[in-house]
Design a protein around this motif. Structure first.
Motif, mmCIF file in Angstrom:
data_model
loop_
_atom_site.group_PDB
_atom_site.id
_atom_site.type_symbol
_atom_site.label_atom_id
_atom_site.label_comp_id
_atom_site.label_asym_id
_atom_site.label_seq_id
_atom_site.Cartn_x
_atom_site.Cartn_y
_atom_site.Cartn_z
ATOM 1 N N ARG A 105 0.819 -1.207 0.000
ATOM 2 C CA ARG A 105 0.000 0.000 0.000
ATOM 3 C C ARG A 105 0.855 1.261 0.000
ATOM 4 O O ARG A 105 0.399 2.334 0.394
ATOM 5 C CB ARG A 105 -0.947 -0.006 1.209
ATOM 6 N N SER A 106 2.102 1.127 -0.445
ATOM 7 C CA SER A 106 3.019 2.274 -0.422
ATOM 8 C C SER A 106 2.838 3.205 -1.604
ATOM 9 O O SER A 106 3.366 4.319 -1.608
ATOM 10 C CB SER A 106 4.470 1.769 -0.398
ATOM 11 N N GLY A 107 2.099 2.775 -2.647
ATOM 12 C CA GLY A 107 1.911 3.609 -3.826
ATOM 13 C C GLY A 107 0.519 4.190 -3.914
ATOM 14 O O GLY A 107 -0.274 4.091 -2.971
ATOM 15 N N PRO A 108 0.210 4.784 -5.045
ATOM 16 C CA PRO A 108 -1.123 5.385 -5.220
ATOM 17 C C PRO A 108 -2.253 4.378 -5.098
ATOM 18 O O PRO A 108 -3.328 4.710 -4.606
ATOM 19 C CB PRO A 108 -1.050 5.968 -6.642
ATOM 20 N N GLU A 109 -2.019 3.146 -5.579
ATOM 21 C CA GLU A 109 -3.019 2.096 -5.508
ATOM 22 C C GLU A 109 -2.415 0.853 -4.852
ATOM 23 O O GLU A 109 -1.244 0.538 -5.071
ATOM 24 C CB GLU A 109 -3.524 1.728 -6.907
#
Length: 287
Positions: A105-109
């Motif tokens: 969950r470290s990115g935009p999605e």
């Protein structure tokens, strides 16, 4: 299976067969019940259990954190004996219903990653860590794939028939003991004069392989050390000792562990301080 066994023309599923883990196996995929997965506060959400495949990933996270990377994670316990891996939320993350499973969950999605080797590669590439030198990449990937292809003969083959089958069966035990010893010999020959599997430092090749074969030569798998004469593989034993002497490895091996001494069991990990305050010996003492 007896010497008089004749396979039927069409195989049908018999829930009474299969040994210790028979209740967990079925010939179809998909969820058996609705159950959402919990989500913590960290960028990485791991759903796992401290089997060798699960330990690979928790060791990787702890090694990343020890190296200064922003790899904070929540490790949620999946009790495969209770069928947690067949819950709808888990199946959404891993349609194969096997641990470990990761939501990044470290990115935009959010991104799902399943299969332990894929998780190691994903994290190594994301942080640029434990991949060795670029010129060593083909060797590293070769050993990573070797582990993924070989370990089923150790776990699902030797381990199952030696430790978990309904009764001892000479042919499969002999077949898989021979293959397990061959694999140990492959490792022993490769590790001659080497400290780590590839190059001059720890890589995901070590992190993938040692929870399976290092655990075996240290006498912690299937109670089979004497049976397999694991002391003969001196290079593997020395490599396993180096691996398990690392503090981050020791921490990783505790996460999602539900067996062994209570002080070595950290059922869930949500903060680095949990290793000091939430192991089972402290939980049981009410601390």
């Amino acid at each position: 299976m007896t010497e008089s066994y004749t396979p039927p023309k069409i195989w049908t599923w018999d829930t009474e067969n299969g040994g210790k883990w028979a209740s967990l196996n079925r010939p179809i995929a998909g969820a058996t019940h609705d159950k959402a997965l919990p989500v913590g506060t960290h960028p990485f959400q791991l759903y796992s259990l401290a089997t060798p495949n699960g330990v690979k990933v928790t060791v990787m996270f702890e090694e990343l954190l020890a190296a200064g990377h922003a790899a904070e994670y929540d490790a949620w316990l999946i009790r495969i004996g209770d069928g947690d891996q067949f819950g709808s939320g888990f199946v959404e993350v891993n349609p194969n219903s096997k641990i470990p499973a990761l939501m990044d969950r470290s990115g935009p999605e959010p991104v799902r990653v399943f299969e332990s080797g894929a998780i190691l590669m994903h994290l190594a590439e994301k942080f640029g860590a434990f991949l060795g030198r670029p010129e060593d990449r083909p060797e590293l990937l070769s050993w990573l794939m070797w582990q993924m292809g070989s370990a089923p003969y150790l776990g699902g083959g030797f381990g199952h028939f030696y430790a978990y089958a309904p009764y001892p069966m000479e042919y499969p035990i002999n077949r898989f003991a021979m293959e397990t010893k061959r694999q140990l010999d492959v490792l022993n020959r490769h590790l001659e004069g080497r400290e780590w599997m590839v190059g001059d430092g720890l890589t995901i090749a070590d992190i993938a392989i040692c929870p399976w074969y290092g655990r075996l030569v240290k006498g912690e798998a299937y109670d089979a050390g004497e049976f397999l004469s694991v002391h003969e593989y001196e290079n593997v034993v020395a490599w396993a000792d180096r691996f398990y002497a690392r503090p981050a490895v020791q921490r990783g091996a505790m996460v999602n562990r539900t067996y062994g001494p209570p002080e070595m069991q950290l059922w869930e990990r949500h903060d680095a301080a949990d290793f000091e305050t939430k192991t089972q010996d402290k939980v049981q003492a009410g601390e």
